[in-house]
Motif scaffolding. Sequence first.
Motif, PDB file in Angstrom:
ATOM      1  N   GLN A   1     -14.501   4.214   4.388  1.00  0.00           N
ATOM      2  CA  GLN A   1     -13.738   3.352   5.294  1.00  0.00           C
ATOM      3  C   GLN A   1     -12.536   2.731   4.571  1.00  0.00           C
ATOM      4  OE1 GLN A   1     -17.047   3.193   4.746  1.00  0.00           O
ATOM      5  NE2 GLN A   1     -18.078   3.393   6.708  1.00  0.00           N
ATOM      6  N   LEU A   2     -12.741   2.295   3.335  1.00  0.00           N
ATOM      7  CA  LEU A   2     -11.660   1.683   2.566  1.00  0.00           C
ATOM      8  C   LEU A   2     -10.537   2.681   2.311  1.00  0.00           C
ATOM      9  CD1 LEU A   2     -10.571  -0.732   0.922  1.00  0.00           C
ATOM     10  CD2 LEU A   2     -11.830   0.195  -1.040  1.00  0.00           C
ATOM     11  N   SER A   3     -10.870   3.870   1.872  1.00  0.00           N
ATOM     12  CA  SER A   3      -9.837   4.865   1.593  1.00  0.00           C
ATOM     13  C   SER A   3      -9.088   5.254   2.869  1.00  0.00           C
ATOM     14  CB  SER A   3     -10.423   6.097   0.907  1.00  0.00           C
ATOM     15  OG  SER A   3     -11.356   6.752   1.726  1.00  0.00           O
ATOM     16  N   ARG A   4      -9.796   5.350   3.981  1.00  0.00           N
ATOM     17  CA  ARG A   4      -9.148   5.676   5.262  1.00  0.00           C
ATOM     18  C   ARG A   4      -8.159   4.562   5.658  1.00  0.00           C
ATOM     19  NH1 ARG A   4     -13.445   7.803   7.506  1.00  0.00           N
ATOM     20  NH2 ARG A   4     -14.268   5.842   8.280  1.00  0.00           N
ATOM     21  N   MET A   5      -8.578   3.307   5.507  1.00  0.00           N
ATOM     22  CA  MET A   5      -7.705   2.184   5.840  1.00  0.00           C
ATOM     23  C   MET A   5      -6.472   2.174   4.937  1.00  0.00           C
ATOM     24  SD  MET A   5      -6.602  -1.085   4.745  1.00  0.00           S
ATOM     25  CE  MET A   5      -7.815  -1.719   3.620  1.00  0.00           C
ATOM     26  N   MET A   6      -6.668   2.398   3.630  1.00  0.00           N
ATOM     27  CA  MET A   6      -5.555   2.363   2.694  1.00  0.00           C
ATOM     28  C   MET A   6      -4.572   3.496   2.956  1.00  0.00           C
ATOM     29  SD  MET A   6      -7.540   1.158  -0.779  1.00  0.00           S
ATOM     30  CE  MET A   6      -6.101   1.348  -1.826  1.00  0.00           C
ATOM     31  N   PHE A   7      -5.067   4.700   3.169  1.00  0.00           N
ATOM     32  CA  PHE A   7      -4.181   5.833   3.442  1.00  0.00           C
ATOM     33  C   PHE A   7      -3.437   5.640   4.762  1.00  0.00           C
ATOM     34  CE2 PHE A   7      -7.077   8.299   0.512  1.00  0.00           C
ATOM     35  CZ  PHE A   7      -6.173   8.277  -0.533  1.00  0.00           C
ATOM     36  N   SER A   8      -4.076   5.061   5.745  1.00  0.00           N
ATOM     37  CA  SER A   8      -3.402   4.773   7.009  1.00  0.00           C
ATOM     38  C   SER A   8      -2.277   3.769   6.802  1.00  0.00           C
ATOM     39  CB  SER A   8      -4.409   4.236   8.031  1.00  0.00           C
ATOM     40  OG  SER A   8      -3.758   3.861   9.217  1.00  0.00           O
ATOM     41  N   ALA A   9      -2.551   2.724   6.027  1.00  0.00           N
ATOM     42  CA  ALA A   9      -1.520   1.719   5.753  1.00  0.00           C
ATOM     43  C   ALA A   9      -0.346   2.341   5.007  1.00  0.00           C
ATOM     44  CB  ALA A   9      -2.117   0.563   4.954  1.00  0.00           C
ATOM     45  N   ILE A  10      -0.631   3.168   4.016  1.00  0.00           N
ATOM     46  CA  ILE A  10       0.431   3.820   3.246  1.00  0.00           C
ATOM     47  C   ILE A  10       1.321   4.663   4.156  1.00  0.00           C
ATOM     48  CG2 ILE A  10       0.853   5.613   1.514  1.00  0.00           C
ATOM     49  CD1 ILE A  10      -1.680   4.474   0.050  1.00  0.00           C
ATOM     50  N   GLN A  11       0.732   5.358   5.117  1.00  0.00           N
ATOM     51  CA  GLN A  11       1.514   6.179   6.043  1.00  0.00           C
ATOM     52  C   GLN A  11       2.416   5.315   6.928  1.00  0.00           C
ATOM     53  OE1 GLN A  11      -1.496   8.435   8.068  1.00  0.00           O
ATOM     54  NE2 GLN A  11      -1.483  10.067   6.535  1.00  0.00           N
ATOM     55  N   GLN A  12       1.985   4.088   7.219  1.00  0.00           N
ATOM     56  CA  GLN A  12       2.760   3.197   8.080  1.00  0.00           C
ATOM     57  C   GLN A  12       3.858   2.454   7.315  1.00  0.00           C
ATOM     58  OE1 GLN A  12       2.163   3.434  11.372  1.00  0.00           O
ATOM     59  NE2 GLN A  12       0.619   4.913  10.729  1.00  0.00           N
ATOM     60  N   LEU A  13       3.768   2.435   5.980  1.00  0.00           N
ATOM     61  CA  LEU A  13       4.709   1.674   5.158  1.00  0.00           C
ATOM     62  C   LEU A  13       5.464   2.572   4.172  1.00  0.00           C
ATOM     63  CD1 LEU A  13       2.161  -1.142   4.238  1.00  0.00           C
ATOM     64  CD2 LEU A  13       3.920  -1.259   6.010  1.00  0.00           C
ATOM     65  N   PRO A  14       6.024   3.668   4.619  1.00  0.00           N
ATOM     66  CA  PRO A  14       6.560   4.648   3.668  1.00  0.00           C
ATOM     67  C   PRO A  14       7.715   4.147   2.807  1.00  0.00           C
ATOM     68  CG  PRO A  14       7.260   5.190   5.877  1.00  0.00           C
ATOM     69  CD  PRO A  14       6.268   4.060   5.994  1.00  0.00           C
ATOM     70  N   ARG A  15       8.498   3.234   3.303  1.00  0.00           N
ATOM     71  CA  ARG A  15       9.666   2.789   2.553  1.00  0.00           C
ATOM     72  C   ARG A  15       9.624   1.310   2.198  1.00  0.00           C
ATOM     73  NH1 ARG A  15      11.202   6.762   5.947  1.00  0.00           N
ATOM     74  NH2 ARG A  15      11.674   5.462   7.720  1.00  0.00           N
ATOM     75  N   LEU A  16       8.491   0.691   2.325  1.00  0.00           N
ATOM     76  CA  LEU A  16       8.362  -0.734   2.008  1.00  0.00           C
ATOM     77  C   LEU A  16       7.578  -0.910   0.718  1.00  0.00           C
ATOM     78  CD1 LEU A  16       7.448  -2.151   5.532  1.00  0.00           C
ATOM     79  CD2 LEU A  16       9.689  -2.100   4.442  1.00  0.00           C
ATOM     80  N   ASP A  17       7.944  -1.927  -0.055  1.00  0.00           N
ATOM     81  CA  ASP A  17       7.172  -2.259  -1.243  1.00  0.00           C
ATOM     82  C   ASP A  17       5.921  -3.004  -0.802  1.00  0.00           C
ATOM     83  OD1 ASP A  17       8.974  -1.196  -3.105  1.00  0.00           O
ATOM     84  OD2 ASP A  17      10.184  -3.025  -3.055  1.00  0.00           O
ATOM     85  N   TYR A  18       4.789  -2.564  -1.309  1.00  0.00           N
ATOM     86  CA  TYR A  18       3.528  -3.173  -0.923  1.00  0.00           C
ATOM     87  C   TYR A  18       2.569  -3.170  -2.113  1.00  0.00           C
ATOM     88  CZ  TYR A  18       1.800   1.572  -0.917  1.00  0.00           C
ATOM     89  OH  TYR A  18       1.461   2.831  -1.320  1.00  0.00           O
ATOM     90  N   GLU A  19       1.523  -3.942  -1.971  1.00  0.00           N
ATOM     91  CA  GLU A  19       0.400  -3.913  -2.903  1.00  0.00           C
ATOM     92  C   GLU A  19      -0.870  -4.050  -2.082  1.00  0.00           C
ATOM     93  OE1 GLU A  19      -0.111  -7.305  -5.488  1.00  0.00           O
ATOM     94  OE2 GLU A  19       0.086  -8.717  -3.829  1.00  0.00           O
ATOM     95  N   PHE A  20      -1.962  -3.529  -2.615  1.00  0.00           N
ATOM     96  CA  PHE A  20      -3.277  -3.784  -2.053  1.00  0.00           C
ATOM     97  C   PHE A  20      -3.975  -4.775  -2.973  1.00  0.00           C
ATOM     98  CE2 PHE A  20      -2.528   0.534  -0.406  1.00  0.00           C
ATOM     99  CZ  PHE A  20      -2.816   0.334   0.933  1.00  0.00           C
TER     100      PHE A  20
END
Length: 89
Positions: free
Chosen positions: A17-36
């Motif tokens: 579930q965690l990896s699915r959530m993280m990969f989904s977030a990464i796909q939604q934020l392709p050009r933004l700086d982010y951290e988990f």
Amino acid sequence: MTPLISLVTGTYNRLPQLSRMMFSAIQQLPRLDYEFVIVDGGSTDGTLEWLRKREDVRLIEHGELRGAIKAFCEGARAAVGRYVLLAND
């Protein structure tokens, strides 16, 4: 550089579930700086090993279950992004 968004979650033995959530977030934020910011309650299913290898994760290891509220609060305090998003895995 300070990330624009900090995505905070707590987890315990929920690697799929965690990896699915993280990969989904990464796909939604392709050009933004982010951290988990991930707060782990002592997972034994490989979650910790997987998270330790990731460069985009600030990992907080509780080593034991302390509850979701404590996990989210500690994760939010550790976040350095301009915006903090609390997300469930």
